[in-house]
Design a protein around this motif. Sequence first.
Motif, PDB file in Angstrom:
ATOM      1  N   GLU A  55      15.120 -14.633  -8.489  1.00  0.00           N
ATOM      2  CA  GLU A  55      13.807 -15.257  -8.627  1.00  0.00           C
ATOM      3  C   GLU A  55      13.902 -16.318  -9.724  1.00  0.00           C
ATOM      4  O   GLU A  55      14.328 -16.007 -10.842  1.00  0.00           O
ATOM      5  N   ASN A  56      13.538 -17.523  -9.418  1.00  0.00           N
ATOM      6  CA  ASN A  56      13.639 -18.653 -10.363  1.00  0.00           C
ATOM      7  C   ASN A  56      15.047 -18.788 -10.948  1.00  0.00           C
ATOM      8  O   ASN A  56      15.215 -19.145 -12.114  1.00  0.00           O
ATOM      9  N   GLY A  57      16.057 -18.445 -10.159  1.00  0.00           N
ATOM     10  CA  GLY A  57      17.439 -18.608 -10.598  1.00  0.00           C
ATOM     11  C   GLY A  57      17.985 -17.435 -11.384  1.00  0.00           C
ATOM     12  O   GLY A  57      19.161 -17.434 -11.753  1.00  0.00           O
ATOM     13  N   PHE A  58      17.171 -16.436 -11.667  1.00  0.00           N
ATOM     14  CA  PHE A  58      17.637 -15.259 -12.404  1.00  0.00           C
ATOM     15  C   PHE A  58      17.826 -14.098 -11.431  1.00  0.00           C
ATOM     16  O   PHE A  58      16.964 -13.837 -10.598  1.00  0.00           O
ATOM     17  N   TYR A  59      18.954 -13.402 -11.619  1.00  0.00           N
ATOM     18  CA  TYR A  59      19.240 -12.276 -10.735  1.00  0.00           C
ATOM     19  C   TYR A  59      18.913 -10.957 -11.433  1.00  0.00           C
ATOM     20  O   TYR A  59      19.307 -10.727 -12.585  1.00  0.00           O
ATOM     21  N   THR A  80      13.714  -6.292  -9.133  1.00  0.00           N
ATOM     22  CA  THR A  80      12.698  -7.348  -9.304  1.00  0.00           C
ATOM     23  C   THR A  80      12.234  -7.403 -10.754  1.00  0.00           C
ATOM     24  O   THR A  80      12.097  -8.486 -11.342  1.00  0.00           O
ATOM     25  N   GLU A  81      12.028  -6.251 -11.361  1.00  0.00           N
ATOM     26  CA  GLU A  81      11.608  -6.206 -12.778  1.00  0.00           C
ATOM     27  C   GLU A  81      12.664  -6.835 -13.684  1.00  0.00           C
ATOM     28  O   GLU A  81      12.333  -7.554 -14.626  1.00  0.00           O
ATOM     29  N   ASN A  82      13.934  -6.550 -13.400  1.00  0.00           N
ATOM     30  CA  ASN A  82      15.007  -7.115 -14.224  1.00  0.00           C
ATOM     31  C   ASN A  82      15.060  -8.638 -14.109  1.00  0.00           C
ATOM     32  O   ASN A  82      15.241  -9.342 -15.108  1.00  0.00           O
ATOM     33  N   ALA A  83      14.918  -9.159 -12.880  1.00  0.00           N
ATOM     34  CA  ALA A  83      14.915 -10.623 -12.713  1.00  0.00           C
ATOM     35  C   ALA A  83      13.746 -11.218 -13.495  1.00  0.00           C
ATOM     36  O   ALA A  83      13.878 -12.262 -14.145  1.00  0.00           O
TER      37      ALA A  83
ATOM     38  N   LEU B  32      23.074   2.945 -16.869  1.00  0.00           N
ATOM     39  CA  LEU B  32      23.737   1.802 -17.489  1.00  0.00           C
ATOM     40  C   LEU B  32      22.836   0.576 -17.348  1.00  0.00           C
ATOM     41  O   LEU B  32      22.338   0.290 -16.257  1.00  0.00           O
ATOM     42  N   ASN B  33      22.576  -0.091 -18.461  1.00  0.00           N
ATOM     43  CA  ASN B  33      21.849  -1.365 -18.449  1.00  0.00           C
ATOM     44  C   ASN B  33      22.804  -2.444 -18.915  1.00  0.00           C
ATOM     45  O   ASN B  33      23.431  -2.303 -19.967  1.00  0.00           O
ATOM     46  N   GLU B  34      22.910  -3.513 -18.141  1.00  0.00           N
ATOM     47  CA  GLU B  34      23.933  -4.529 -18.420  1.00  0.00           C
ATOM     48  C   GLU B  34      23.335  -5.923 -18.247  1.00  0.00           C
ATOM     49  O   GLU B  34      22.782  -6.234 -17.198  1.00  0.00           O
ATOM     50  N   MET B  35      23.461  -6.733 -19.310  1.00  0.00           N
ATOM     51  CA  MET B  35      22.997  -8.130 -19.233  1.00  0.00           C
ATOM     52  C   MET B  35      24.210  -9.045 -19.159  1.00  0.00           C
ATOM     53  O   MET B  35      25.162  -8.882 -19.917  1.00  0.00           O
ATOM     54  N   LEU B  44      22.170 -12.465 -14.949  1.00  0.00           N
ATOM     55  CA  LEU B  44      22.019 -11.236 -14.158  1.00  0.00           C
ATOM     56  C   LEU B  44      21.730 -10.067 -15.093  1.00  0.00           C
ATOM     57  O   LEU B  44      22.395  -9.907 -16.118  1.00  0.00           O
ATOM     58  N   PHE B  45      20.773  -9.243 -14.711  1.00  0.00           N
ATOM     59  CA  PHE B  45      20.410  -8.050 -15.482  1.00  0.00           C
ATOM     60  C   PHE B  45      20.486  -6.868 -14.509  1.00  0.00           C
ATOM     61  O   PHE B  45      19.771  -6.832 -13.510  1.00  0.00           O
ATOM     62  N   ARG B  46      21.364  -5.919 -14.832  1.00  0.00           N
ATOM     63  CA  ARG B  46      21.583  -4.789 -13.911  1.00  0.00           C
ATOM     64  C   ARG B  46      21.134  -3.475 -14.535  1.00  0.00           C
ATOM     65  O   ARG B  46      21.345  -3.251 -15.732  1.00  0.00           O
TER      66      ARG B  46
END
Lengths: 461, 432
Positions: A55-59, A80-83, B32-35, B44-46
Amino acid sequence: MLENVIAGKEKLFADGTHTELRLQENRSRRVVLVGGNLVANGRSEEKGISARVCENGFYGFSSKAETTAGAADEVLKAATENARFFDSHVREKKPPVKTVGMGTVPLNKETVDTEQKTYVEFARQIDAYIAEKYPALASRRVILTTDSTEKYILTSDGYSGHVTIPRHYVYVFLTANTPSGAPVELFKALGGYGNFSDNFSDPSLCFPEIDGVYEDVMRKTEGIHAEAGLKTVVLGGDLSGMLAHEAVGHTVEADLVNGGSVAGPNLGKVVASPLVNMVDFANTALGVTAPLPVYLDDEGTPAEDVVLIKDGILQGYMHNLETARQFGDRPRGNARAWTYADEPLIRMRNTAVLPGKDSLDDIIASVDDGYYFISTNNGQADLTGEFMFGVCMGYEIKNGKLGRPILDTTITGIAFDMLKTVDMISNEVHWSSSGFCGKKQPMPVGLGGPALRCKITVGGR
Amino acid sequence: MANIILVSDVVRNLIEKYKGGKGVYSVSDSVLNEMNMEKGEFSLFRTLFENGVSVTTYKDGKKGSTSVNSTDHAALDKAVRECVESSESGVYDAAYDIAPFAGKRSFRSGVTEFDREKLFARMKELKETINRDYPEIVISNIIGEHSRNHSIYRNTNGTEFDSLAGYYSLVAEFAAKRGDKVTSLNYFAFITDDIETPFIERNGTRRVLENCIKQLDLVPMDGKFVGTVVFTPSCFLEMLGSALSNFVSGSVIMDGTSIWKDRLGTQVASECLTVGNSPLDSRILGGQRFTGDGFVAENYNIIENGVLKSFMLDLYHANKTGFSPSKNTAESIIIEGGDRSLDDIVAGIENGILVDGFSGGEPSVNGDFSGVAKNSFLIKDGRIGCAVNEAMISGNLADMLMNITGMSKETECNGGFVAPFVACSGITVSGK
């Protein structure tokens, strides 16, 4: 049916996003016999579901070790929350990614599981053959290893599909002592793509290959250290495949081009002798099924070949959706993830130097003083294209004839310099597919090539 | 989130149901939280919600094992049944065993709560500091993560270990670039429980960035000499790791290919070298607290003042070879610093090379190695000189350990090891 878990979930995909939902299972089985002792006898299964949202280039990405409809809902929400966390914290946005269209890729191959006792029995028969026929060996190891991935991929605006990559191998490691008592080792991997029965119907079919490894390791006990320095060498197919993958392939992965790789300023320029051609094959190579065929990547792009070098000129990079947008190119199915809990990264599939017109015999006969390097046990390269390959079997060449075998050594060079010295290429390609490429995640890849005559730095004593 | 105690109870009951005999099993639950930053930008945020169940049984002296990441009853039943079936199809070996009852213990370490805002801020600060202080550095990627893992380990002798740990970790990969010149990929990586201190202040971090920039002015290595190699702490650990694998690990002691198999209690390295395997040391974060066999982990020395004190053996390999099992099965290496500064050590070297990375073939079983000396600088007449590429080093790992001529008092620690700079003589350095 596992596919029912993700069926219809596209209605949960947020508007204006590129979204991928993937349900995946990785299976591996492993049997290890060291000197006849069964030191590993295991089975592993890892399955789950993951979502990635752009979303808006952020994954944003999330995964869960469950294969339920509820888990699909949870990972879509968390991704979705992370993006949106990045979107809310970073000022600069990026344009949306663009897929190559929508459609469905059909299942390429059913995976078939095999009982553990079949694996154990097969490995023991191989081990028993070696123990009985070659008692002079200092040690022996037999490793039967399998891994398979099975994926159901659903995307918002790309292709969806059900794809698999099963593979089975038997590794044989043989160690013998030199006259002074120092151990030397050689190994060979047998097997390839497909289920167990596709590769191993009868242990006795492996025996001729094992005999060859034994003969080579015994010759190696008489080996000499290679002489250090810049030499004329013939690189066998194992090593030219390694060169294609490590020293060129990685530098033309677009994310590493962004990291400053030597391929960045060389697109469209001469990087090799005009004899050299290099391709990352998707699923069909030189008229037959590629060693590890890829039909659909994990961003929903159907897989196509990528021409890397044509007649010595650097032609293109391997992309994911994001770098294809950035470079104004088209993705061709290189975005691959190892497990359900991994995000797709730009990866090779089956990378090879294309064959030439010379026979191997003619190439060897053309060398007055040099080496023929046949087998490698590892290789590394970096963004500059400086590479290092371990050589574990080879011979010196004197006056056009093979001489004494050599002990383990290392060769090194700068890919785009060394490739310009290639002046003969053999007419046969040797493929290998048993290893993993490491780049944050492991990934099965195929690599291949013909024999090359070139100049290369040898790290002897 | 699975209740790992309940899942462990199900596994125990299934091992009994399928008559699995002796065994060990563990159940884990982790987040695991990974930026990720690519090209220096957040990308990317996982968030991963993971489970793990592993079971090993030794039915009638035959081994089988399975691992799955599902905790529903059907998956557990299949996993345990296949484990026992694998045992039944295995090979009898009297050496298979598990540790005796070691009690019920609980282990807690690190920081188990993830602070998303702070990790984001620390990574942003790191990127901005690198951009400001080292403008020629091109960041390829930075990955910062926090992992929290809760596990239950049990064996059928009644041992139970309950372990909860949480740590942050970071890896940054970068090159230096000036015009069309680009260096090799460099990196730094560490584990930490400290999210308050800027990442750039970790020891070794600025050194790696500064050396990376110096690599822009490199010259190809020319000629060949036998001299002294000064390894950076992480590079020495890499070389030592190959030596430990080839000379003291279970498989090479068992199959007899180790050249140190008869060397316990004898000098195998210079007297200045003591190699501790110390997962309980306070500088090691998230170190092993118990072994897979079910022993409580303790620190021990592999090499003490140059003398080989212990092989690295789990219970199976110990039983096969007649030695005692090692006091842990980790590789948490501690090498304390020496009494001279790095500058002093370099000042005494006539011909040598400082090496920060080794890109080499797998060393031979006899310890012979050769490979590219990455990120390296020539040492001439007591001074560190120009950066070089296409330099190769070759020698023998066992000889190298006997020829240690200096260990710096400066040490580096990344949360997984502690080591100084180490100088070794008699190594062949060659170029084109």
